[in-house]
Write an enzyme that holds these catalytic residues in place. Structure first.
Site, PDB file in Angstrom:
ATOM      1  N   HIS A   1     -10.259   2.421  -2.208  1.00 39.12           N
ATOM      2  CA  HIS A   1     -10.592   2.115  -0.627  1.00 39.12           C
ATOM      3  C   HIS A   1     -11.278   0.751  -0.696  1.00 39.12           C
ATOM      4  O   HIS A   1     -12.510   0.750  -0.169  1.00 39.12           O
ATOM      5  CB  HIS A   1     -11.209   3.136  -0.024  1.00 39.12           C
ATOM      6  CG  HIS A   1     -10.743   2.886   1.513  1.00 39.12           C
ATOM      7  ND1 HIS A   1     -11.706   3.258   2.751  1.00 39.12           N
ATOM      8  CD2 HIS A   1      -9.434   3.100   2.098  1.00 39.12           C
ATOM      9  CE1 HIS A   1     -10.799   3.275   3.778  1.00 39.12           C
ATOM     10  NE2 HIS A   1      -9.641   3.226   3.601  1.00 39.12           N
TER      11      HIS A   1
ATOM     12  N   HIS B   1       0.968  -1.140   0.124  1.00 42.82           N
ATOM     13  CA  HIS B   1       0.095  -0.121  -0.130  1.00 42.82           C
ATOM     14  C   HIS B   1       0.765   1.431  -0.170  1.00 42.82           C
ATOM     15  O   HIS B   1       0.843   2.250  -0.809  1.00 42.82           O
ATOM     16  CB  HIS B   1      -0.876   0.049   1.182  1.00 42.82           C
ATOM     17  CG  HIS B   1      -1.985   1.067   1.280  1.00 42.82           C
ATOM     18  ND1 HIS B   1      -3.114   0.912   0.864  1.00 42.82           N
ATOM     19  CD2 HIS B   1      -1.785   2.323   1.489  1.00 42.82           C
ATOM     20  CE1 HIS B   1      -4.012   1.858   0.900  1.00 42.82           C
ATOM     21  NE2 HIS B   1      -2.946   2.675   1.405  1.00 42.82           N
TER      22      HIS B   1
ATOM     23  N   ASP C   1      -0.916  13.975   5.709  1.00 48.83           N
ATOM     24  CA  ASP C   1      -1.941  13.425   6.303  1.00 48.83           C
ATOM     25  C   ASP C   1      -1.760  12.272   6.969  1.00 48.83           C
ATOM     26  O   ASP C   1      -0.708  11.690   6.563  1.00 48.83           O
ATOM     27  CB  ASP C   1      -3.205  13.406   5.290  1.00 48.83           C
ATOM     28  CG  ASP C   1      -2.588  12.169   4.057  1.00 48.83           C
ATOM     29  OD1 ASP C   1      -1.744  12.406   3.536  1.00 48.83           O
ATOM     30  OD2 ASP C   1      -3.231  11.116   4.031  1.00 48.83           O
TER      31      ASP C   1
END
Lengths: 283, 964
Positions: free
Chosen positions: B300, B237, B483
């Site tokens: 997602h 990922h 983030d």
């Protein structure tokens, strides 16, 4: 154009009250500035701390959005904040001849804090605190974004002239306006406080989707007995520029959008009444 | 003392949510429910008196017009006694309450609302009770509770029992601090793998060995949090290790596929308007004098498979944070969403245990995107939905976000001595192991094992962060930002501190509840958090900005300059890793890939005299049908910038191509955003699937008035298991297709993402998704008033087809009508594709085009029919005018071929000559007129009538499929 002694254009001052989940502040500010207002965005926390701030302005706007996520019920938490911290200040604000406008979530807030519609002054059957009307879930039970026609139903509000038809979008899940009883509704209707109703293309009252949420009496917007507080479910600030129209590529670019008239009327009113009649607020 | 408050709708008002639940239950074949009413439950812990609690109920929790409430009473008991008097009417209560640690934004809102009333409560927990009347069996109620009313991965269910809270935060004993090390020195491969598996680390044996070697040099064993950090950082990922690894493709050795394909396009094109590519959270290109634009699309998939609402919700929330964390922070101005589901009419029996019915996944995902996007006040105006049986087990959710960023805020970098400021929501046990979870396949047990990886978002928190952040950015209060996404603080701080090194004091991280150990704090994927690098002198000012927006902001560490990642917990060092090892120490992955060629039968479909039914069948198919039900639930106009909305035409309901927005309201400069994807082509050939996806995305840009001069692309690969050589071979081919096609169209890639383990283990069978490459395109438009929509405008106008039609029905909807795939997949013709698009863009720019729609799924017939019924006028078309390749002889091929680079265009009589002149060198033919009637007719090349349908009939079948 109304000008001050030095020849400058008079720009009424508007405060957009924002908080967690306020969304439509950018386009609402744009609409107001376009018609000649000066706009500040002030957080509710700051206003609660410094209530005098309100004196700087001639108009309060509660814009669209999902304040506090619409948790519990749409607009409810901000409504309580205003009601428990600023109610008297806002009532005095209107008494001074100034304006309050709530759009979409702002309308929900005004209704839930009891400032709208206040049929017959304070003599709501339940008094100022009680709520004889509310905005609840759409009949479709979902959030819907669609364009609607609304028609001005009365001359009571300073924001609009009777029989004006506006084509503007709604975007909400809880916009169905209902009253506690038919009598209450009748009173509202008789007092001319139903400002906007949903109509079809021809200007006639009709069912879904023309009335997008199932509002009783097709109510899309109401005012208080003074006509100086307006609550409206659709978004006039989303049709200011001609390219915002959903069919401008078919019908051509108009000079300006339908929604602008509401903001212009507000600014004109402030210029006329609040300056000409020398009810200018302190600087 | 706990008070149980129940709020319910009065009898005289419809219970809309209850009615919807009832309809959903009927949909799974249980028809015995008479009625469902819903009770909202608040469990309030406080020292307040009864009167004070009632005051809260009346003033805050109840709309006294439509609702009633009870305190410590029980609505259900009353109802039960009434029901029991009515014979044969069983009555059940089903309570659904979120598990501990699962986000419930309502709780904090209620706390805040109570405070405004001048009161205080210790905690609030919410639950929902369904009062169900009807002659259902207990088993049926359990089915209903499982399949419709709850999701046990995030919620607890109580049937005919009062819900209870499993201990609140306070009652938990704080975890006793103990530093854990894992013995890896000298252990064998089997033990190394076992350590990886036990810790859910998803590290391979090669990787574990690299770790073993590193710590052997240090002469010690790793701590648990060190291993976790390495696992997060090295996860597929975060690292894209397959695409950046070494691939042996039938003897061709490719060292870093991305660098040799996708990224190479950009470096070769050297577009001066590309500001930042492939390095920040999102790619950045120039917009106008003042601003740049950034764009990112993420997947997602796995979380959405298990908890569709939360998965999609946090998927969108995550990609919005990518925008917020790009440069020094961009303002989010547009969401896009593309979903892939199993067909919604799959019979319940065909849905295995551990898999949600696609209808539920679909509704959950749509609501998740809706609630996050709408609440954030960001318009969602472009998207697509694909259906295929193979997505049943592994749906795909792509969420994108576009941001607007001042030109001088695009660069960032921490300085030594900067403090690490963590802002936003608190940290809990949410989403532990999300990054590693998304890097393996799903199984029937995923639901159970990976529950912790699933979360619910809190959009209002993210909105507050946005408001505060943009102010702090404009005041120049911080040097760097990123983030917290997959991997939590571990990824965010690990990446941010790569150059300088950091030290973090984990006990300073604000927690939702006690009991987290230091590892959990470090890797938690709790949503709505950002990390900022702040010069010490600005700390007071920046904390003040966040405090005014009610957002927590806490210093948790600093940038040191020692190039190490050091973690402390209560003063003790629990991790001490060199950044170099962490970021560069992973062994390169070597994978085998192999090519394949598809030899599907090319079907022979006999000639017919009427193709009306074929057309209707395609219009009503899942992939082509109207998505209005979805689109209307998204606010596509907030922020006021919409120019071309996703729904167009005389009744605002036609299918638009790209959306166009004007992000700066006082300017007519805008952007067009589109997407292209067709997994069906990938079943035949991945290279041409990729080429066609790019062509489609660009076609849509051209259709609305964009041009190829300033178009940027994003790639999102969602693939089956790339360990399979054939799948990886297809991936290589797709990447090559991207390179060739993007280079040809001179459209650089600026960012991308991949998700390479989309398969589902069903017992001993593995079901892989179809290869799914999403191409997103963004074009800067100098003047949006030149935009064109897809609906026909005036009777009398001429209709043209621009582009060349070939016998390319492989993977088409026409073949699908007959159950075939075929082999003749559409290709991009690099002799005519660009001239076609450039000439048409020029014609639109000169105002010669009244409407334009690209030919995609269903070809000419579908595109023309959509234009016709969206505009409310008939069309009279003749296929004799269509420019075709020499080998095209059949009329059905001309009608339904899905050849690339083709458009249907409407031109006024006055502009006919000029239009034809401009397009004289490219394939273009006049094929008919817009009619003052409601008839859609198409004549064969020999003049015979092939299709004659009323436009409202066509529209009806197109709309009926997804009309819920």
């Amino acid at each position: 154009m109304i000008r001050d002694e030095t020849g400058n254009e008079l720009r009424p001052k508007v405060v957009i009250i924002r908080t967690a989940g306020t969304n439509c502040d950018y386009e609402t500010r744009y609409a107001l500035e376009k018609v000649g207002a000066t706009v500040d965005l002030v957080h509710i926390n700051q206003l609660v701390k410094e209530k005098d701030l309100l004196d700087l302005y001639q108009m309060v706007v509660l814009p669209g959005g999902f304040t506090y996520g619409d948790d519990v019920a749409a607009g409810k938490v901000l409504a309580n904040q205003l009601r428990y911290h600023l109610l008297n200040d806002l009532l005095r604000f209107v008494d001074e001849g100034k304006l309050i406008m709530g759009i979409c979530n702002g309308f929900q807030v005004l209704v839930k804090m009891g400032l709208l519609p206040r049929v017959n002054g304070f003599a709501d059957s339940e008094g100022i605190g009680g709520q004889a009307f509310t905005l609840t879930y759409n009949d479709s039970n979902k959030f819907e974004d669609r364009w609607v026609y609304v028609k001005a139903f009365s001359n009571k509000s300073v924001f609009i002239e009777k029989d004006t038809i506006l084509y503007i979008p709604v975007a909400h899940a809880e916009g169905k306006f209902i009253g506690k009883s038919e009598e209450e509704f009748e009173l509202l209707s008789q007092s001319g406080q139903i400002v906007f109703t949903y109509v079809d293309k021809e200007g006639n009252e009709s069912g879904y989707p023309w009335n997008p949420n199932g509002s009783i009496g097709n109510v899309a917007g109401v005012c208080d007995p003074t006509g100086r507080i307006l609550g409206i479910m659709p978004h006039p600030e989303r049709y200011i520029e001609p390219t915002q129209h959903p069919r401008w590529t078919r019908e051509g670019l108009k000079g300006e959008g339908d929604g602008i008239v509401i903001f212009r009327n507000a600014v004109d009113y402030m210029r006329e009444k609040l300056w000409k009649e020398k009810r200018v607020v302190k600087k | 003392m706990e008070s149980r408050i129940e709020v319910f709708t009065k009898r005289e008002f419809p219970d809309v949510l209850g009615n919807e639940a009832k309809a959903e239950i009927e949909n799974i074949g249980i028809t015995l429910v008479d009625e469902i009413r819903i009770v909202q439950i608040y469990l309030v812990d406080s020292d307040l008196s009864k009167e004070e609690i009632r005051f809260i109920c009346e003033e805050l929790l109840t709309d006294t017009l439509t609702q009633k409430y009870t305190v410590n009473g029980n609505v259900s008991e009353k109802k039960r006694s009434v029901q029991e008097k009515q014979e044969g009417n069983a009555f059940y209560t089903v309570d659904v309450i979120r598990k501990r640690g699962v986000m419930d934004p309502v709780e904090s809102t209620v706390m805040r609302g109570v405070k405004d009333l001048g009161l205080q409560v210790d905690s609030v927990k919410t639950a929902r009770r369904f009062l169900i009347t009807g002659a259902l069996t207990v088993e049926q109620i359990e089915t209903v509770a499982d399949k419709i009313l709850s999701n046990r991965t995030i919620e607890d269910v109580f049937i005919n029992k009062d819900s209870s809270v499993h201990g609140d935060g306070k009652s938990l004993v704080g975890a006793v601090f103990k530093k854990n090390t894992l013995e890896i020195t000298g252990v064998d491969d089997a033990e190394l793998l076992s350590i990886s598996e036990r810790g859910q680390l998803s590290l391979t044996i090669d990787e574990m060995k690299a770790v073993q070697r590193y710590f052997a040099e240090l002469g010690r064993d790793p701590t648990d949090v060190e291993l976790e950090t390495i696992a997060q950082t090295w996860s597929e990922h975060c690292l894209h290790k397959t695409l950046k690894g070494i691939i042996d493709y039938d003897g061709e050795v490719i060292d870093d596929l991305l660098a040799h394909t996708i990224m190479k396009v950009t470096s070769e094109l050297k577009k001066p308007w590309c500001v930042s590519v492939f390095k920040d959270n999102a790619g950045i290109i120039e917009f106008d004098e003042e601003y740049n634009i950034c764009f990112k699309v993420e997947t997602h998939n796995h979380p959405s498979a298990i908890e569709p609402y939360g998965g999609a919700n946090t998927g969108l929330g995550g990609v919005i944070r990518d925008t917020l964390g790009t440069g020094l922070g961009a303002k989010p101005i547009l969401n896009t969403d593309v979903f892939c589901f199993g067909p919604l009419d799959v019979p319940n029996e065909e849905v295995p245990d551990g898999v949600l019915h696609p209808r539920r996944t679909f509704k959950g995902v749509v609501s998740g995107v809706r609630d996050y996007g709408n609440r954030m006040g960001i318009p969602t105006a472009n998207g697509a939905i694909f259906f295929d049986k193979r997505y049943l087990y592994n749906p795909l959710v792509f969420c994108g976000n576009v941001g607007l960023i001042p030109k001088d805020k695009c660069e960032k970098g921490s300085h030594c001595g900067d403090l690490i400021l963590l802002v936003g929501g608190r940290t809990g046990r949410d989403g532990i192991h999300g990054a590693t979870f998304s890097s393996v396949g799903l199984t029937q047990q995923s639901e159970v094992v990976s529950g912790g990886a699933v979360q619910i978002g809190n959009p209002i928190m993210e909105k507050k962060i946005t408001d505060a952040l943009l102010e702090a950015r404009d005041r120049g209060l911080y040097n760097n930002i990123t983030d917290c996404g997959a991997g939590g603080l571990s990824s965010a701080i690990g990446e941010m501190g790569e150059e300088l090194g950091v030290v973090v004091d984990l006990e300073k991280v604000p927690l939702k509840y006690e009991g987290l150990n230091y590892s959990e704090i470090w890797i938690s994927e709790a949503q709505e958090r950002m990390v900022l690098s702040v010069p010490p002198g600005n700390i007071g000012k920046i904390k003040d900005v966040f405090e005014r927006e009610d957002v927590e902001a806490v210093i948790i560490g600093e940038f040191t300059g020692d190039k190490k990642l050091r973690l402390r917990y209560q003063g003790e060092m629990v991790a001490d890793l060199e950044m170099l090892f962490l970021h560069k120490g992973f062994p390169r992955i070597k994978r085998k890939a192999t090519g394949r060629s598809s030899n599907n039968e090319e079907p022979q479909i006999g000639d017919k005299t009427d193709y009306g039914e074929d057309l209707k069948k395609i219009l009503s198919s899942w992939n082509v049908c109207s998505k209005e039900w979805v689109i209307r639930q998204y606010d596509h106009e907030v922020q006021g910038g919409s120019v071309l909305k996703p729904l167009q035409g005389i009744n605002n309901d036609g299918p638009g191509d790209a959306c166009v927005i004007r992000p700066v309201l006082h300017s007519n400069k805008g952007i067009a955003v589109s997407n292209g994807m067709n997994p069906k082509y990938g079943d035949i050939d991945a290279y041409h699937m990729a080429a066609s996806a790019i062509d489609e995305a660009l076609r849509q840009i051209i259709s609305v008035g964009g041009n190829l001069e300033r178009v940027a692309l994003l790639d999102n690969f969602s693939w089956g298991n790339s360990d399979t050589p054939e799948y990886l071979g297809d991936l290589v081919e797709a990447a090559k297709g991207c390179y060739d096609t993007a280079l040809y169209y001179e459209a650089p890639f600026i960012s991308g993402k991949d998700s390479l383990h989309n398969e589902f283990k069903l017992g001993d069978r593995t079901v892989s998704i179809p290869h799914s490459l999403l191409i997103s395109a963004l074009c800067v438009m100098p003047d949006v008033t030149k935009a064109v929509s897809m609906d026909v405008k005036e009777p009398g106008n001429f209709v043209y087809i621009v582009g060349l039609t070939k016998a390319e029905l492989g993977g088409s909807h026409y073949y699908q009508n007959y159950g075939f795939i075929g082999n003749s997949v559409p290709r991009v013709d690099t002799k005519i594709g660009k001239p076609v698009m450039d000439s048409l863009a020029n014609a639109i720019d000169r105002g010669l085009v009244r409407s334009c729609h690209d030919c995609s799924e269903g070809g000419l017939a579908v595109a023309a029919a959509e234009m016709s019924f969206s505009g409310g006028y008939g069309l009279e078309l003749q296929l004799s005018g269509v420019p075709v390749e020499a080998d095209v002889v059949k009329d059905d091929v001309i009608l339904f071929s899905e050849s690339n680079s083709r458009f249907i265009v409407e031109v006024q009589m006055d502009n006919k000559k000029e239009f034809e002149g401009l397009l004289r060198d490219i394939p273009c033919g006049c094929i008919g007129r817009v009619m003052e009637n409601e008839l859609f007719t198409v004549r064969a090349r020999n003049g015979a009538l092939l299709i004659s349908e009323k436009i409202y009939d066509l529209k009806e079948v197109w709309q009926a499929t997804l009309r819920f």
